[in-house]
Design an enzyme around this catalytic site. Sequence first.
Site, mmCIF file in Angstrom:
data_model
loop_
_atom_site.group_PDB
_atom_site.id
_atom_site.type_symbol
_atom_site.label_atom_id
_atom_site.label_comp_id
_atom_site.label_asym_id
_atom_site.label_seq_id
_atom_site.Cartn_x
_atom_site.Cartn_y
_atom_site.Cartn_z
ATOM 1 N N ASP A 113 -0.665 -5.660 9.367
ATOM 2 C CA ASP A 113 -1.646 -4.642 8.992
ATOM 3 C C ASP A 113 -2.875 -5.378 8.466
ATOM 4 O O ASP A 113 -2.845 -5.976 7.397
ATOM 5 C CB ASP A 113 -1.066 -3.724 7.904
ATOM 6 C CG ASP A 113 -2.036 -2.620 7.487
ATOM 7 O OD1 ASP A 113 -3.129 -2.514 8.093
ATOM 8 O OD2 ASP A 113 -1.719 -1.883 6.535
ATOM 9 N N LYS A 152 -13.185 -0.387 6.043
ATOM 10 C CA LYS A 152 -13.813 -1.196 5.005
ATOM 11 C C LYS A 152 -14.892 -2.109 5.563
ATOM 12 O O LYS A 152 -16.021 -2.137 5.071
ATOM 13 C CB LYS A 152 -12.752 -2.026 4.265
ATOM 14 C CG LYS A 152 -11.560 -1.231 3.764
ATOM 15 C CD LYS A 152 -11.945 -0.148 2.785
ATOM 16 C CE LYS A 152 -10.743 0.475 2.092
ATOM 17 N NZ LYS A 152 -9.767 1.119 2.965
ATOM 18 N N TRP A 200 0.854 -1.185 0.000
ATOM 19 C CA TRP A 200 0.000 0.000 0.000
ATOM 20 C C TRP A 200 0.894 1.240 0.000
ATOM 21 O O TRP A 200 1.820 1.338 0.804
ATOM 22 C CB TRP A 200 -0.881 -0.027 1.241
ATOM 23 C CG TRP A 200 -1.838 1.111 1.375
ATOM 24 C CD1 TRP A 200 -2.708 1.570 0.440
ATOM 25 C CD2 TRP A 200 -2.032 1.920 2.546
ATOM 26 N NE1 TRP A 200 -3.435 2.630 0.938
ATOM 27 C CE2 TRP A 200 -3.036 2.860 2.227
ATOM 28 C CE3 TRP A 200 -1.455 1.939 3.809
ATOM 29 C CZ2 TRP A 200 -3.475 3.807 3.142
ATOM 30 C CZ3 TRP A 200 -1.894 2.884 4.724
ATOM 31 C CH2 TRP A 200 -2.900 3.804 4.390
ATOM 32 N N ALA A 248 -6.492 -4.683 7.394
ATOM 33 C CA ALA A 248 -7.411 -3.595 7.043
ATOM 34 C C ALA A 248 -8.683 -4.072 6.356
ATOM 35 O O ALA A 248 -9.586 -3.267 6.110
ATOM 36 C CB ALA A 248 -6.698 -2.591 6.132
#
Length: 395
Positions: A209, A244, A128, A211
């Site tokens: 991470d 999200k 990312w 997400a």
Amino acid sequence: MNPPPLQPAPADKILALIGLYRNDPRPGKVDLGVGVYKDIDGKTPVMRAVREAEKRLLASQDTKTYLGLAGDTGFNAAMIKLAFGEKADHSRIRAAQAPGGSGALRLVAELLQRTRPGATVWLSDPTWPNHLPVMRAAGLQVRDYPYFDAASGAVRFDEMLATLRAASSGDVVLLHGCCHNPTGANLDLDQWAKVSDVLLERGLLPFVDIAYQGFGEGLDADAAGLRLLAGKVPEMVVASSCSKNFAVYRDRVGAAMIMAKDGAQAEVAMSQMLAAARALYSMPPDHGAAAVRMVLEDANLRKDWETELEEMRLRMLRLRVAFAEALRRQSNSDRFDFVASHRGMFSRLGLTEAQVERLRTEHAVYMVGDSRINVAGLPEDGLDSLAKAIVSVLD
């Protein structure tokens, strides 16, 4: 001596793409760039359970005073359970509410700078785009490990392990917990186990991470790699985002988590992380985290949330399969079959920047320059037309 004049910051490519799309007058234009979930009508709705939680919050909240540096402690406890599961040793884990996943990443990065100032943070290639500036803003050194093979759409796993075996003891390895952004290519559980072995062997700290939990294979399956690590390594750090899976993008809801060797060390690390929070933003925003906490704590709201989240996940899977089939029909090849096997909101198609530019100028198809697409933005009734456009720009 006068300082040099301030120069404009480089434009964010995704934000610039939003502007180009918005100003394009052509009918039938397709937006595959922006990283938000979209329904069949191209909208990003408030989830049912979140809306109900907000109604209850509005009716019951009687103050807007500060909650403290760690934010909503009920939210933090719920996020630990969501990520680590019920069976983890929660006495070793601490969490602090943060302003979104990016805030959680920065908060963990600040902790790493305090505890491992000479360490290198290893990022997947690609990763990312915001990972790099967030780590560097905290003063951390950054290097890449091989991850994605654009030609095959697969993970370069052997090369990944070889690079990590050469990392220095004490270094940090940032891993995407699920639904790798930008590629959609993910580690399977056997690969997670092999990564954990290398981390233990080399004395490396995992930094997960996560997400997109719930967007790949399901809530528990998407956390399986993280939980496997938690059962094997002595320490780890986690940044979690609710943007999200709860669709609370603008409310900025995330959590920074620490798993230490024991409860006493967890307390020390937590005190350092909260000191960093005080210097960064002081107190986190409350509204979105309070709504998420209510959803996770209320059995009926949680059931409705999980149902709607599963509907979103299955819709993206259907779009993946249908798009891969359309690309196979239009290209008369299996070049893009990997799209169907990837998971999460993104896939990278392996196009050149010139081909991506041609798609935009000739066909009003908008995607990020590295050919990352948002699967949720695929037009359900126009997949063959989109596939035909993509095939037309291939060399």
